[in-house]
Design a protein around this motif. Structure first.
Motif, PDB file in Angstrom:
ATOM      1  N   TYR A   3     -13.422  -8.611  -7.518  1.00  0.00           N
ATOM      2  CA  TYR A   3     -12.605  -8.092  -6.429  1.00  0.00           C
ATOM      3  C   TYR A   3     -13.527  -7.768  -5.271  1.00  0.00           C
ATOM      4  CZ  TYR A   3      -8.580  -5.466  -4.558  1.00  0.00           C
ATOM      5  OH  TYR A   3      -7.513  -5.028  -3.811  1.00  0.00           O
ATOM      6  N   CYS A   6     -15.524  -4.367  -4.841  1.00  0.00           N
ATOM      7  CA  CYS A   6     -15.428  -3.585  -6.080  1.00  0.00           C
ATOM      8  C   CYS A   6     -16.725  -2.802  -6.289  1.00  0.00           C
ATOM      9  CB  CYS A   6     -15.177  -4.531  -7.253  1.00  0.00           C
ATOM     10  SG  CYS A   6     -15.154  -3.662  -8.812  1.00  0.00           S
ATOM     11  N   LYS A   7     -16.589  -1.548  -6.699  1.00  0.00           N
ATOM     12  CA  LYS A   7     -17.759  -0.682  -6.804  1.00  0.00           C
ATOM     13  C   LYS A   7     -18.295  -0.561  -8.228  1.00  0.00           C
ATOM     14  CE  LYS A   7     -17.971   0.151  -2.459  1.00  0.00           C
ATOM     15  NZ  LYS A   7     -17.123  -0.988  -2.129  1.00  0.00           N
ATOM     16  N   PHE A  33      -8.438   4.454  -1.770  1.00  0.00           N
ATOM     17  CA  PHE A  33      -8.341   2.982  -1.646  1.00  0.00           C
ATOM     18  C   PHE A  33      -8.843   2.409  -2.976  1.00  0.00           C
ATOM     19  CE2 PHE A  33      -9.049   4.706   2.589  1.00  0.00           C
ATOM     20  CZ  PHE A  33      -8.214   3.968   3.417  1.00  0.00           C
ATOM     21  N   GLY A  35      -8.196   0.009  -5.367  1.00  0.00           N
ATOM     22  CA  GLY A  35      -8.435  -1.380  -5.793  1.00  0.00           C
ATOM     23  C   GLY A  35      -8.353  -1.559  -7.302  1.00  0.00           C
ATOM     24  N   THR A  36      -9.487  -1.898  -7.914  1.00  0.00           N
ATOM     25  CA  THR A  36      -9.513  -2.136  -9.373  1.00  0.00           C
ATOM     26  C   THR A  36      -9.455  -0.840 -10.177  1.00  0.00           C
ATOM     27  OG1 THR A  36     -11.907  -1.964  -9.420  1.00  0.00           O
ATOM     28  CG2 THR A  36     -10.987  -4.168  -9.053  1.00  0.00           C
ATOM     29  N   VAL A  38     -11.912   1.147 -10.762  1.00  0.00           N
ATOM     30  CA  VAL A  38     -13.138   1.449 -11.526  1.00  0.00           C
ATOM     31  C   VAL A  38     -13.721   2.806 -11.146  1.00  0.00           C
ATOM     32  CG1 VAL A  38     -14.028  -0.815 -12.248  1.00  0.00           C
ATOM     33  CG2 VAL A  38     -14.643   0.089 -10.013  1.00  0.00           C
ATOM     34  N   ASP A  54      -3.484   2.979  -3.797  1.00  0.00           N
ATOM     35  CA  ASP A  54      -3.743   1.720  -3.086  1.00  0.00           C
ATOM     36  C   ASP A  54      -2.368   1.183  -2.710  1.00  0.00           C
ATOM     37  OD1 ASP A  54      -6.380  -0.429  -3.190  1.00  0.00           O
ATOM     38  OD2 ASP A  54      -4.422  -1.267  -2.668  1.00  0.00           O
ATOM     39  N   PHE A  55      -2.280   0.452  -1.604  1.00  0.00           N
ATOM     40  CA  PHE A  55      -0.940  -0.038  -1.252  1.00  0.00           C
ATOM     41  C   PHE A  55      -0.576  -1.366  -1.928  1.00  0.00           C
ATOM     42  CE2 PHE A  55      -1.992  -1.939   3.274  1.00  0.00           C
ATOM     43  CZ  PHE A  55      -2.915  -2.800   2.687  1.00  0.00           C
ATOM     44  N   LEU A  56      -1.444  -1.871  -2.776  1.00  0.00           N
ATOM     45  CA  LEU A  56      -1.080  -3.102  -3.504  1.00  0.00           C
ATOM     46  C   LEU A  56      -0.431  -2.762  -4.848  1.00  0.00           C
ATOM     47  CD1 LEU A  56      -4.038  -5.578  -2.874  1.00  0.00           C
ATOM     48  CD2 LEU A  56      -1.938  -5.237  -1.567  1.00  0.00           C
ATOM     49  N   GLU A 213       0.835   4.024  -1.709  1.00  0.00           N
ATOM     50  CA  GLU A 213       1.246   4.374  -0.345  1.00  0.00           C
ATOM     51  C   GLU A 213       0.186   3.941   0.644  1.00  0.00           C
ATOM     52  OE1 GLU A 213       3.237   7.791   0.849  1.00  0.00           O
ATOM     53  OE2 GLU A 213       3.499   8.577  -1.173  1.00  0.00           O
ATOM     54  N   ASP A 214       0.597   3.901   1.893  1.00  0.00           N
ATOM     55  CA  ASP A 214      -0.385   3.696   2.943  1.00  0.00           C
ATOM     56  C   ASP A 214      -1.293   4.937   2.972  1.00  0.00           C
ATOM     57  OD1 ASP A 214      -0.760   2.023   5.712  1.00  0.00           O
ATOM     58  OD2 ASP A 214      -1.352   4.126   5.862  1.00  0.00           O
ATOM     59  N   ALA A 215      -2.587   4.710   3.002  1.00  0.00           N
ATOM     60  CA  ALA A 215      -3.545   5.824   2.925  1.00  0.00           C
ATOM     61  C   ALA A 215      -3.281   6.875   4.004  1.00  0.00           C
ATOM     62  CB  ALA A 215      -4.959   5.272   3.061  1.00  0.00           C
ATOM     63  N   ASP A 230     -12.917   4.217   0.299  1.00  0.00           N
ATOM     64  CA  ASP A 230     -13.545   2.896   0.228  1.00  0.00           C
ATOM     65  C   ASP A 230     -12.618   1.879   0.891  1.00  0.00           C
ATOM     66  OD1 ASP A 230     -15.250   0.843  -0.383  1.00  0.00           O
ATOM     67  OD2 ASP A 230     -14.598   0.659  -2.474  1.00  0.00           O
ATOM     68  N   TYR A 238      -6.567  -8.056   2.004  1.00  0.00           N
ATOM     69  CA  TYR A 238      -6.505  -8.133   0.539  1.00  0.00           C
ATOM     70  C   TYR A 238      -5.223  -8.795   0.032  1.00  0.00           C
ATOM     71  CZ  TYR A 238     -10.772  -5.528  -0.205  1.00  0.00           C
ATOM     72  OH  TYR A 238     -12.096  -5.164  -0.235  1.00  0.00           O
ATOM     73  N   SER A 274      -3.556  -4.544   6.413  1.00  0.00           N
ATOM     74  CA  SER A 274      -4.285  -3.293   6.553  1.00  0.00           C
ATOM     75  C   SER A 274      -4.809  -3.086   7.973  1.00  0.00           C
ATOM     76  CB  SER A 274      -5.457  -3.254   5.578  1.00  0.00           C
ATOM     77  OG  SER A 274      -6.132  -2.026   5.730  1.00  0.00           O
TER      78      SER A 274
HETATM   79  C1  LIG Z   1     -12.943  -2.097  -0.663  1.00  0.00           C
HETATM   80  S1  LIG Z   1     -11.419  -2.224  -1.552  1.00  0.00           S
HETATM   81  C2  LIG Z   1     -11.555  -0.896  -2.714  1.00  0.00           C
HETATM   82  C3  LIG Z   1     -12.329  -1.297  -3.921  1.00  0.00           C
HETATM   83  C4  LIG Z   1     -12.340  -0.254  -5.011  1.00  0.00           C
HETATM   84  N1  LIG Z   1     -13.111   0.915  -4.648  1.00  0.00           N
HETATM   85  C5  LIG Z   1     -12.879  -0.877  -6.281  1.00  0.00           C
HETATM   86  O1  LIG Z   1     -14.002  -0.495  -6.702  1.00  0.00           O
HETATM   87  O2  LIG Z   1     -12.222  -1.740  -6.851  1.00  0.00           O
HETATM   88  C6  LIG Z   1     -10.248  -1.615  -0.400  1.00  0.00           C
HETATM   89  C7  LIG Z   1      -8.838  -1.402  -0.949  1.00  0.00           C
HETATM   90  O3  LIG Z   1      -8.069  -0.755   0.060  1.00  0.00           O
HETATM   91  C8  LIG Z   1      -6.726  -1.179  -0.048  1.00  0.00           C
HETATM   92  N2  LIG Z   1      -6.099  -0.868   1.252  1.00  0.00           N
HETATM   93  C9  LIG Z   1      -6.341  -1.437   2.455  1.00  0.00           C
HETATM   94  N3  LIG Z   1      -5.671  -0.819   3.427  1.00  0.00           N
HETATM   95  C10 LIG Z   1      -4.965   0.177   2.845  1.00  0.00           C
HETATM   96  C11 LIG Z   1      -4.094   1.181   3.331  1.00  0.00           C
HETATM   97  N4  LIG Z   1      -3.802   1.266   4.639  1.00  0.00           N
HETATM   98  N5  LIG Z   1      -3.563   2.064   2.463  1.00  0.00           N
HETATM   99  C12 LIG Z   1      -3.846   1.961   1.134  1.00  0.00           C
HETATM  100  N6  LIG Z   1      -4.672   1.039   0.604  1.00  0.00           N
HETATM  101  C13 LIG Z   1      -5.237   0.160   1.450  1.00  0.00           C
HETATM  102  C14 LIG Z   1      -6.834  -2.647  -0.397  1.00  0.00           C
HETATM  103  O4  LIG Z   1      -5.661  -3.092  -1.033  1.00  0.00           O
HETATM  104  C15 LIG Z   1      -8.067  -2.663  -1.320  1.00  0.00           C
HETATM  105  O5  LIG Z   1      -7.697  -2.618  -2.663  1.00  0.00           O
END
Ligand SMILES: C[S@@+](CC[C@H](N)C(=O)[O-])C[C@H]1O[C@@H](n2cnc3c(N)ncnc32)[C@H](O)[C@@H]1O
Length: 355
Positions: A3, A6-7, A33, A35-36, A38, A54-56, A213-215, A230, A238, A274
């Motif tokens: 991803y 991904c951290k 935010f 994502g996975t 982790v 996360d909004f996904l 939700e939207d952050a 993040d 994404y 985003s």
């Molecule tokens: C850099 S990735 C995060 C990776 C995560 N820390 C990991 O280790 O897997 C950024 C994430 O922010 C989410 N994202 C982007 N804009 C957003 C928003 N406005 N509100 C919520 N989530 C959002 C994306 O769907 C994505 O999963």
């Protein structure tokens, strides 16, 4: 899971940052935010109360299964469906996963749109999955949904099973890292049969939570001790890059199928664009987020190739307190069709703010 951003390989770096807060494990750690998930999982294991957002949709499924859910549920509603499901919860989960792995394949949405057999009428038949794997994804996704609709499984059980399907997909998808395009020839990985594995649940007594939700909206409703941010760094959105995980997470219901378009069968993602991935909106969104953060510490991950410069970030963070910066060299994410020279070292930066 592979991803962008991904951290998984930076967890010790983040932990060092969190140790500097001096905040003990019973505090609230919010991964806005996630994502996975982790990072959220890592801090849940350490004993923090964790919020993951996360909004996904696919990320929400992982957050429901790994973060909000605190136990191995019993799957007792399936004891008349699957022989042996009346023992220890971990064994029950393994039996359910085994049952799903052996389901008879069916032709439904994934086969009809993302496999060569189902798209042979198109000018370019799609090759995201082999026919066999596409049909297995269809049968597993449909069955999990049916169990949920018939109330045979609980919401927690549903998300655990859905998560095991979502996490199995990247291992057999015929892609070079993300889902924006499929490979012309079969990658040997994609020819292997899809196999679900039981997710490992971190048991906890804390009120962990999952949000979708939207952050910038959620930040106004929650409070925490450590806010971990993040956001995306660059213009790569994404939602289109992971649209197949989104489709599987959202599912399809009888005759109502998701609307898809174009050569790859992309799903519309207007509501999931985003603001952090657009140069003209990112600063405003970031300022707004930081202004509304109800927290004692802010930890922000960003890298030196991001849309916001270090000075821009500092100008915003300094409005909330003293800022410390930690940097670590990090090899950038590489898709399999890039060569080594594309893979220059970037610096992952952790901004630490005591509010
Ligand atoms: C850099 S990735 C995060 C990776 C995560 N820390 C990991 O280790 O897997 C950024 C994430 O922010 C989410 N994202 C982007 N804009 C957003 C928003 N406005 N509100 C919520 N989530 C959002 C994306 O769907 C994505 O999963």
């Amino acid at each position: 899971m592979r991803y962008y951003g991904c951290k998984a390989k930076l967890l010790d770096f983040l932990s060092e940052g969190v140790v500097k807060t001096g905040i003990n494990h019973s505090s609230v750690f919010c991964d806005l935010f996630s994502g996975t998930t982790v990072v959220a999982r890592h801090f849940k294991k350490k004993g923090y109360t964790v919020y993951a957002n996360d909004f996904l949709e696919f990320s929400y499924s992982l957050a429901r299964a790994y973060i909000k859910n605190n136990i191995y549920p019993h799957f007792s509603g399936l004891k008349n469906v699957i022989f042996g499901v009346n023992g220890h919860p971990v064994e029950n989960l393994n039996l359910v996963i085994d049952y799903l792995n052996k389901l008879y394949p069916i032709k439904d949405f994934i086969f009809n749109n993302y496999c060569p057999g189902g798209t042979k009428e198109l000018d370019y038949p799609r090759k995201y999955f082999t026919d066999e794997n596409g049909m297995k994804i269809d049968s597993i996704r449909t069955r999990i949904q049916r169990w949920k609709d018939e109330n045979i499984i609980s919401e927690d059980e549903f998300y655990i099973l859905l998560t095991s399907l979502i996490e199995a997909i990247p291992y057999v998808a015929n892609i070079s890292g993300n889902y924006a395009a499929y490979l012309k020839e079969w990658d040997p990985r994609a020819l292997k049969p899809i196999t679900l594995k039981a997710p490992i649940i971190f048991e906890s007594k804390r009120k962990n939570n999952a949000f979708k939700e939207d952050a910038n909206i959620l930040i106004k409703k929650i409070g925490c001790d450590i806010l971990y941010l993040d956001p995306p760094y660059n213009t790569r959105q994404y939602a289109p890059n992971y649209f197949l995980l989104e489709l599987v997470a959202e599912g399809w219901f009888g005759d109502i199928k998701p609307k898809i378009y174009g050569k790859t069968g992309m799903r519309a993602y207007q509501n999931q664009k985003s603001v952090y991935s657009q140069k003209n909106t990112v600063m405003n969104a970031f300022e707004n987020l930081i202004k509304n953060a109800n927290t004692r510490f802010i930890l922000l991950s960003y890298n030196d190739e991001g849309l916001m410069s270090e000075n821009e970030i500092l100008s915003v963070l300094l409005s909330r307190g003293k800022v410390q910066i930690f940097k670590r060299p990090y090899r950038r994410y590489r898709s399999i069709n890039q060569n080594e020279s594309d893979r220059r070292t970037v610096f992952e930066t952790l901004y630490f703010v005591k509010v």
